[in-house]
Design a protein around this motif. Structure first.
Motif, short mmCIF file in Angstrom:
data_model
loop_
_atom_site.label_atom_id
_atom_site.label_comp_id
_atom_site.label_asym_id
_atom_site.label_seq_id
_atom_site.Cartn_x
_atom_site.Cartn_y
_atom_site.Cartn_z
N ASP A 1 0.84 -1.24 -0.03
CA ASP A 1 -0.02 -0.03 0.08
C ASP A 1 1.05 1.18 -0.09
O ASP A 1 0.44 2.37 -0.50
CB ASP A 1 -1.13 -0.06 1.22
CG ASP A 1 -1.98 -1.04 1.01
OD1 ASP A 1 -2.20 -1.69 0.07
OD2 ASP A 1 -2.77 -1.34 2.19
N ARG A 2 2.13 1.17 0.77
CA ARG A 2 2.84 2.16 0.57
C ARG A 2 3.97 2.39 -0.77
O ARG A 2 4.68 3.35 -0.62
CB ARG A 2 3.77 2.07 1.95
CG ARG A 2 3.14 2.54 3.05
CD ARG A 2 4.04 2.33 4.46
NE ARG A 2 2.86 2.84 5.57
CZ ARG A 2 3.23 4.23 6.17
NH1 ARG A 2 3.66 5.27 5.29
NH2 ARG A 2 2.20 4.29 7.12
N GLY A 3 3.40 1.60 -1.68
CA GLY A 3 4.24 1.63 -2.78
C GLY A 3 5.48 0.67 -3.11
O GLY A 3 6.17 0.94 -4.28
N ALA A 4 6.04 0.07 -2.14
CA ALA A 4 7.02 -0.83 -2.21
C ALA A 4 6.83 -1.92 -3.45
O ALA A 4 5.65 -2.46 -3.50
CB ALA A 4 7.18 -1.81 -0.86
N SER A 5 7.77 -2.37 -4.26
CA SER A 5 7.41 -2.92 -5.28
C SER A 5 7.48 -4.52 -4.97
O SER A 5 7.37 -5.56 -5.66
CB SER A 5 8.69 -2.86 -6.42
OG SER A 5 9.88 -2.73 -6.02
N ALA A 6 8.40 -4.74 -3.52
CA ALA A 6 8.44 -6.03 -3.08
C ALA A 6 9.06 -6.05 -1.59
O ALA A 6 9.13 -4.84 -1.26
CB ALA A 6 9.54 -6.78 -3.86
N ALA A 7 8.67 -6.75 -0.92
CA ALA A 7 8.93 -6.86 0.54
C ALA A 7 9.27 -8.13 0.80
O ALA A 7 8.44 -9.08 0.48
CB ALA A 7 7.90 -6.24 1.32
N GLU A 8 9.84 -8.26 2.30
CA GLU A 8 9.87 -9.65 2.95
C GLU A 8 9.85 -9.19 4.43
O GLU A 8 10.46 -8.10 4.97
CB GLU A 8 11.04 -10.18 2.56
CG GLU A 8 12.44 -9.49 2.97
CD GLU A 8 13.58 -10.29 2.37
OE1 GLU A 8 13.51 -11.50 1.96
OE2 GLU A 8 14.80 -9.68 1.94
N ALA A 9 9.31 -10.36 5.20
CA ALA A 9 9.31 -10.04 6.66
C ALA A 9 9.58 -11.39 7.46
O ALA A 9 9.33 -12.30 6.97
CB ALA A 9 7.94 -9.36 6.81
N SER A 10 9.81 -11.12 8.86
CA SER A 10 10.09 -12.52 9.49
C SER A 10 9.64 -11.81 10.99
O SER A 10 9.72 -10.75 11.44
CB SER A 10 11.50 -12.91 9.69
OG SER A 10 12.24 -11.94 10.00
N VAL A 11 8.83 -12.88 11.40
CA VAL A 11 8.64 -12.47 12.95
C VAL A 11 8.73 -13.66 13.77
O VAL A 11 8.52 -14.87 13.39
CB VAL A 11 7.00 -12.27 12.88
CG1 VAL A 11 6.05 -13.43 12.33
CG2 VAL A 11 6.43 -11.84 14.26
N GLY A 12 9.14 -13.63 15.10
CA GLY A 12 9.40 -14.51 16.02
C GLY A 12 8.75 -14.66 17.41
O GLY A 12 8.81 -13.48 17.93
N SER A 13 8.56 -15.47 17.93
CA SER A 13 8.06 -15.52 19.42
C SER A 13 8.54 -16.75 20.21
O SER A 13 8.74 -17.79 19.54
CB SER A 13 6.55 -15.71 19.47
OG SER A 13 6.05 -15.57 20.71
N SER A 14 9.07 -16.50 21.19
CA SER A 14 9.73 -17.50 22.31
C SER A 14 9.63 -17.25 23.51
O SER A 14 9.36 -16.24 24.04
CB SER A 14 11.31 -17.56 21.92
OG SER A 14 11.90 -16.37 22.29
N ALA A 15 9.68 -18.32 24.22
CA ALA A 15 9.68 -18.27 25.80
C ALA A 15 10.64 -19.54 26.17
O ALA A 15 10.80 -20.60 25.58
CB ALA A 15 8.04 -18.84 26.04
N GLY A 16 10.86 -19.33 27.48
CA GLY A 16 12.11 -19.94 27.98
C GLY A 16 12.14 -20.10 29.55
O GLY A 16 11.70 -19.14 30.14
N LEU A 17 13.04 -21.09 30.14
CA LEU A 17 13.24 -21.06 31.45
C LEU A 17 14.79 -21.38 31.60
O LEU A 17 15.18 -22.12 30.78
CB LEU A 17 12.65 -22.08 32.21
CG LEU A 17 12.78 -22.38 33.63
CD1 LEU A 17 12.79 -21.40 34.68
CD2 LEU A 17 12.21 -23.53 33.88
N GLU A 18 15.62 -20.68 32.55
CA GLU A 18 16.86 -20.86 32.38
C GLU A 18 17.20 -20.85 34.09
O GLU A 18 16.95 -19.88 34.74
CB GLU A 18 17.79 -20.06 31.89
CG GLU A 18 19.26 -20.40 31.96
CD GLU A 18 20.17 -19.64 30.92
OE1 GLU A 18 21.51 -19.69 31.25
OE2 GLU A 18 19.85 -19.17 30.12
#
Length: 449
Positions: free
Chosen positions: A29-46
């Motif tokens: 919508d903002r006019g980019a000819s191409a795009a790529e994205a990554s998203v991550g979610s994590s949880a842990g105990l140490e």
């Protein structure tokens, strides 16, 4: 608190995929000819335990998102840890603003659409561990107790740590590709200090796996850490000399990582590699085969697609001693005028074919020389291959360990070391995504007293 999935994994993946779709739509919508994205979610105990007392208990829960937009061959990237709709829009806007300020780069583009992963195979990477804090502390304490009880010369401890993490990662681009999968990783480690007279030594051991059932027993990890520490007591220097050098398996893994660095696209197009222009040339003896297995079930580095969305596949990096491929992502491949090798994000589950000799057999084959068990410093020249590292280990005569050695330096050149590889043992006994036995190098310079 128990670390478990708080909701159905498929539902969480669907939500992250929706974030990717929203980002890509906003970029368009903002006019980019191409795009790529990554998203991550994590949880842990140490948890960590030292000298029988709890030192830390840490719960983690993280989110992260990054987007890259392309306006023709102008590229901009931005990231955030806030996954709210307003933040997503702001992040895309920031990436577009950055792209407007960048110079045109002919190689700034997505990987070829035809190379996108068509299916996402189940690589058996997701094994949540329903581990409570009390149980985690008990396991870590058992590990340290075993190390401290192993020998009276174990006089102190740096502690034992246990960790469990699970996460979801999703990547998508404007080719229409969106893929994601869950994964877990668990680990246990211990480090202790030994003393004999005025001399003190420290060593450690660890175990890591996708599934908790695949971890080594806690007491075994502790005892291995103590055994390695005690073996180092009484270390001395040796005179400067040239001699064969046997790299213990987990140390030899570093030599494989040096190879990976030298044949990676970023080093090559910047012309900062000692293996520049060595494709299809012999760099090892003809018995050497080094290969990548990104689709290995439960592999610590397994992934069905790379950071560009390109499907991964098994490949030989070296066969019959000949360098068969570089390691390229879409960008470095373009710079080198070569196709991507599906290695955006690195090499995955690297291994070398191992020989028939166990550790005792490798020591016997060496006869007299240095058995290196630890390296220190960063003395590797990526351009020339010159190699100089602080080292510790054992002096060997007639195939038998004579005494521990410390405060020495080993030196050579990686091209010559690769070409001078005499044998690879079958004594791979450490965790990790790089698998190798010990390496026997015909001759190196050892700087001592």
């Amino acid at each position: 608190m128990t670390i478990t999935a708080t909701e159905d994994t498929a539902e969480r993946l669907a939500r992250l995929q929706q974030h990717i779709e929203d980002l890509l739509r906003e970029a368009k919508d903002r006019g980019a000819s191409a795009a790529e994205a990554s998203v991550g979610s994590s949880a842990g105990l140490e948890v960590s335990v030292r000298l029988g007392e709890v030192e830390t208990v840490e719960h983690t829960r993280d989110n992260g998102l990054g987007i890259t937009v392309y306006f023709g061959h102008h590229k901009g990237s931005a990231s955030t840890t806030d996954l709210s709709p307003a933040s997503l829009r702001d992040t895309v806007a920031a990436a577009c603003t950055i792209a407007a300020q960048t110079q045109e780069d002919p190689c700034a583009h997505l990987a070829d659409a035809a190379l996108m992963a068509r299916t996402i195979p189940d690589l058996d990477l997701y094994h949540p561990w329903p581990l409570g804090v009390d149980e985690a502390i008990r396991i870590a304490a058992d590990c340290e107790d075993a190390a401290r009880a192993y020998d009276a010369r174990i006089v102190n401890s740096e502690g034992a740590s246990l960790s469990t993490h699970m996460g979801l990662q999703v990547y998508g681009n404007s080719h229409g590709f969106i893929g994601g999968y869950p994964s877990t990783r668990h680990g246990l480690s211990c480090a202790v200090v030994g003393e004999d007279g005025d001399a003190m030594q420290r060593d450690y051991w660890w175990t890591s796996a996708r599934c908790a059932a695949d971890l080594d027993p806690a007491r075994g990890v502790g005892e291995r850490a103590a055994e390695r520490t005690v073996a180092r007591l009484g270390a001395r220097q040796i005179d400067t000399r040239k001699a064969p050098v046997l790299f213990r398996a987990e140390v030899a893994a570093g030599l494989l990582r040096s190879l990976v660095s030298a044949i990676s696209g970023g080093s090559l197009y910047r012309r900062s590699s000692f293996l520049l222009d060595h494709l299809n040339e012999t760099i090892f003896p003809d018995f050497v085969r080094i290969h990548e297995q990104p689709l290995l079930p439960r592999g610590l580095a397994s992934a069905p697609f790379d950071g560009d969305g390109v499907a991964t596949w098994s490949k030989d990096l070296v066969s019959e001693g000949v360098l068969r491929t570089y390691l390229l992502d879409a960008y470095s491949g373009c710079r080198l005028k070569l196709p991507t090798t599906g290695n955006a994000g690195g090499v995955r589950n690297l291994s070398i074919d191992m020989g028939e000799l166990d550790r005792a057999g490798m020591l016997a084959l060496m006869g007299t020389g240095l058995f290196v068990t630890e390296l220190m410093g960063h003395g590797v020249n990526a351009v020339t291959g010159d190699y100089s590292r602080g080292a510790a280990g054992f002096w060997v005569e007639h195939g038998e360990i004579q005494f521990p050695v410390e405060e020495i330096t080993i030196a050579g050149n990686l091209k010559e070391m690769f070409a001078g590889l005499v044998a690879v043992g079958n004594d791979c006994d450490f965790p990790g995504s790089t698998r190798t036995g010990s390496w026997l190098i015909g001759e190196m310079t050892i700087a001592g007293e």
